[in-house]
Enzyme design. Structure first.
Site, PDB file in Angstrom:
ATOM      1  N   ASN A 151      43.902 -52.872  16.606  1.00  0.00           N
ATOM      2  CA  ASN A 151      44.291 -53.991  17.811  1.00  0.00           C
ATOM      3  C   ASN A 151      45.152 -55.332  17.061  1.00  0.00           C
ATOM      4  OD1 ASN A 151      42.570 -52.556  19.804  1.00  0.00           O
ATOM      5  ND2 ASN A 151      41.243 -53.046  18.500  1.00  0.00           N
ATOM      6  N   ARG A 194      42.300 -47.197  21.555  1.00  0.00           N
ATOM      7  CA  ARG A 194      42.350 -46.395  20.378  1.00  0.00           C
ATOM      8  C   ARG A 194      42.072 -44.951  20.097  1.00  0.00           C
ATOM      9  NH1 ARG A 194      40.877 -49.494  15.137  1.00  0.00           N
ATOM     10  NH2 ARG A 194      39.564 -50.266  17.630  1.00  0.00           N
TER      11      ARG A 194
END
Length: 78
Positions: A43, A25
Site C-alpha cells: 500500500n 494485496r
C-alpha cells in the site's frame, strides 16, 4: 533440443481507485504465487497499491490483467 524457453518479464505497476482495505494485496499475492511469479505488493500513503512482478511473460501479463480487475470489493480506476 525441442524445449522452448519463454522470455522472463518484469512489470512495475501502480493501481489507483478503491484498492486499500478491500483485500487487494492478498488477492494479488495469492494470484501471483499461483502463477509462479516473484515480486512484492504494498500500500502507498496516497491510497494506491504498488506492485512488481517477475516471471514468465504470459504469467506477468495475466497478473497485470488481474490487477486491472481486482477482487470483487475493489474498484480499479487506473
Amino acid at each position: 533440443m525441442d524445449e522452448i524457453t519463454e522470455t522472463m518479464k518484469r512489470a512495475h505497476v501502480y493501481i489507483d481507485g478503491r484498492v486499500q482495505g478491500v483485500g487487494f494485496r492478498h488477492f494479488v499475492k495469492t494470484r501471483a504465487r499461483s502463477l509462479n511469479l516473484a515480486g512484492w505488493v504494498k500500500n502507498l500513503n496516497d491510497g494506491r497499491v504498488e506492485a512488481v512482478f517477475e516471471g514468465a511473460g504470459h504469467n506477468v501479463k495475466e497478473i497485470v490483467d488481474l490487477c486491472r480487475q481486482g477482487p470483487p470489493a475493489s474498484r480499479v480506476e487506473n
